[in-house]
Design an enzyme around this catalytic site. Sequence first.
Site, mmCIF file in Angstrom:
data_model
loop_
_atom_site.group_PDB
_atom_site.id
_atom_site.type_symbol
_atom_site.label_atom_id
_atom_site.label_comp_id
_atom_site.label_asym_id
_atom_site.label_seq_id
_atom_site.Cartn_x
_atom_site.Cartn_y
_atom_site.Cartn_z
ATOM 1 N N ASP A 308 4.334 2.757 2.908
ATOM 2 C CA ASP A 308 3.189 2.116 2.777
ATOM 3 C C ASP A 308 1.911 3.277 2.955
ATOM 4 O OD1 ASP A 308 1.052 0.481 2.015
ATOM 5 O OD2 ASP A 308 1.785 -1.081 3.488
ATOM 6 N N GLU A 504 -5.840 -7.855 3.676
ATOM 7 C CA GLU A 504 -5.077 -7.205 4.695
ATOM 8 C C GLU A 504 -5.802 -7.442 5.989
ATOM 9 O OE1 GLU A 504 -3.260 -3.288 4.129
ATOM 10 O OE2 GLU A 504 -4.093 -3.458 2.063
HETATM 11 C C1 BGC Z 1 -1.029 -2.066 1.482
HETATM 12 C C2 BGC Z 1 0.272 -2.105 0.412
HETATM 13 C C3 BGC Z 1 -0.442 -1.617 -0.907
HETATM 14 C C4 BGC Z 1 -0.933 -0.257 -0.528
HETATM 15 C C5 BGC Z 1 -1.334 0.824 -1.789
HETATM 16 C C6 BGC Z 1 -1.461 -0.773 1.612
HETATM 17 O O1 BGC Z 1 -2.478 -0.875 2.413
HETATM 18 O O2 BGC Z 1 -0.299 -2.560 2.646
HETATM 19 O O3 BGC Z 1 0.458 -3.536 -0.058
HETATM 20 O O4 BGC Z 1 0.596 -1.522 -1.948
HETATM 21 O O5 BGC Z 1 -1.979 -0.151 0.436
HETATM 22 O O6 BGC Z 1 -2.709 0.255 -2.117
#
Ligand code: BGC
Length: 613
Positions: A308, A504
Amino acid sequence: MMNVSRRHFVAAGAAALGAAFLMEDGRAAVAAGRFSQYDKQARGILAQMSLAEKIGQMTQPDKNYLKNPDDVANYSLGSVLSGGDSDPKSGNDLISWTDMYDGYQERALHSRLHIPLVYGVDAVHGHNNVIGAVIFPHNIGLGCARNPELVEKAARITSEEVRATGINWAFAPCVAVPQDIRWGRTYEGFSQDPDIVKTLGVAAVKGLQRASLDDPLAVLACSKHYIADGGTKWGSGKTGLDQGDAEVDETTLRRIFLPGYTATIAAGVGSIMPSYSTWNGVRCSASKKLLTDLLKNELGFEGFLISDYGALNQLPGTYKQQIQTSINAGMDMVMVPDKYVEFIDLLRELATEGSVPVSRIDDAVLRILRVKIAMGLMDRKRSPLADRSLHRTFGSPEHRAVARDCVRQSLVLLKNEGNLLPLSKSAGRIHVSGKTADNMGNQCGGWTIFWQGKTGEPTIGTTILTAIRSAIGSGMKVTFSEDGSNAMGAKIGIAVIGEKPYAEMFGDRSELRLDNEDVGVIARMKSQGLRVVVVLVSGRPLVIDEILPHADAVVAAWLPGSEGDGVADVLFGANKPTGKLSFSWPKGASTSFHIGDSGYRTLFNPGYGLAYS
Ligand code: BGC
């Protein structure tokens, strides 16, 4: 909290480890051979690569942090991503996105071995970073529709719109199984029920990757976030739940959180993203047991793992130690996303010293190359550049019609006193109100044009108000006031209320009450003598006890996306409500919102959803 820049969130954190895995039923990998059939060709390429070129393939910077676009070739980068808020410099439109992708891909073709990039984006409900793309309901709505064919169809359209910009990798589907709706990512999950997640996750992979990954309209899918991202305990994450700790035993881990992976691996998913979160105190990105023993060895996953965004920074130790831990645990590609030169230098040092075995690096690169071969990227007769003829159907009425169908099927009717719904098309005057009635941004939620989404008008579509206006018959009138005032004289009011966009950690909430302004809108319309239909637009069930006695009808619309017409179709009876809750709905008196906690009280259970009588 909107438009928070991604740059601030390349964070820091903790880790340790546990026991051996045994498969519950001893089942072996179902997708065996899916990618290993390309072993020979991949090994042939690997044999020609220098250590630096191998490490380049394992590196994924965010394009916003690329110091020089030529670094794509200089470092033989395997991938680049546009994270949320990482639009083309020349503007957010179809041509700019396509030109940007082609620009990086052309540079990759100039690297010594001409290995094309996989370019990644969060196409999690349509090609949602690009203005003008069709925006589908977030997964929570699709979970209530419970229709795998429809999810597959939506994912096929997403892949086609992503490919219109040339991009060939979507960080989707999210197969989280959220167990606590206070989590800011609840809406990214289809359901609290692993069976629904499994079925719809597979449908999404089939739609994105199509029958074969080398279909020019297919994109590489990515099941995320492995594992138990939705099982964290309140208070264990910095903002409550997000990126926190899942305190569950291995049996529970396998029963609730693993089926989404087992099933999508069997369906051929080519990449998996380990979670920021921890399982019993161990960061998933640091766990050899989770990444190598369980996923690769036991489940037979033949694709590659992508970390991630900046997840390695959360592991203990110096950056060098963090890289060592994660790569040795089994991480194959790293979403760095910023300090890619440092990452490359340190991994080279680690390999030269022997702290990361070259065999591990070879395994990682082999996995990446096999997927690239499966995607047809190594076929020299094919161009990896964008097929601009696909621009013709980008955001087209045909694509929007499918999204509209997804909206209709995702709505859940929670209350319908005196059969107020469906509304008659000759009901005289209808008064529409609420902050989300005429708000495309609220209706789409997070991960829409901006990482955090944006209230207002971030993209093109039909708001619920516009949809209601075009649904009514002649001789009917629709009036609107955001706060519910000036409704006197109308018989029926429609209040479109709920949550404003978030993504998030910014969506973690300790309580789930409605905003005061939303409660006020309903009270105001009631005091003017209207019968009120509440359309709740939110990323999760909210506590509605306060308004339930005053609302004559309540429809949960989730985050429907760009096609508000789907809501009007159900309100006016062109389509019947068929959605069933994929999450339980909390009762106001709950002292906890975590499934299974003794203080968790529900108003409605999963599966609930009224029909028109
Ligand atoms: C998220 C992921 C995402 C990644 C890329 C992260 O902060 O947890 O779900 O794919 O960012 O943008």
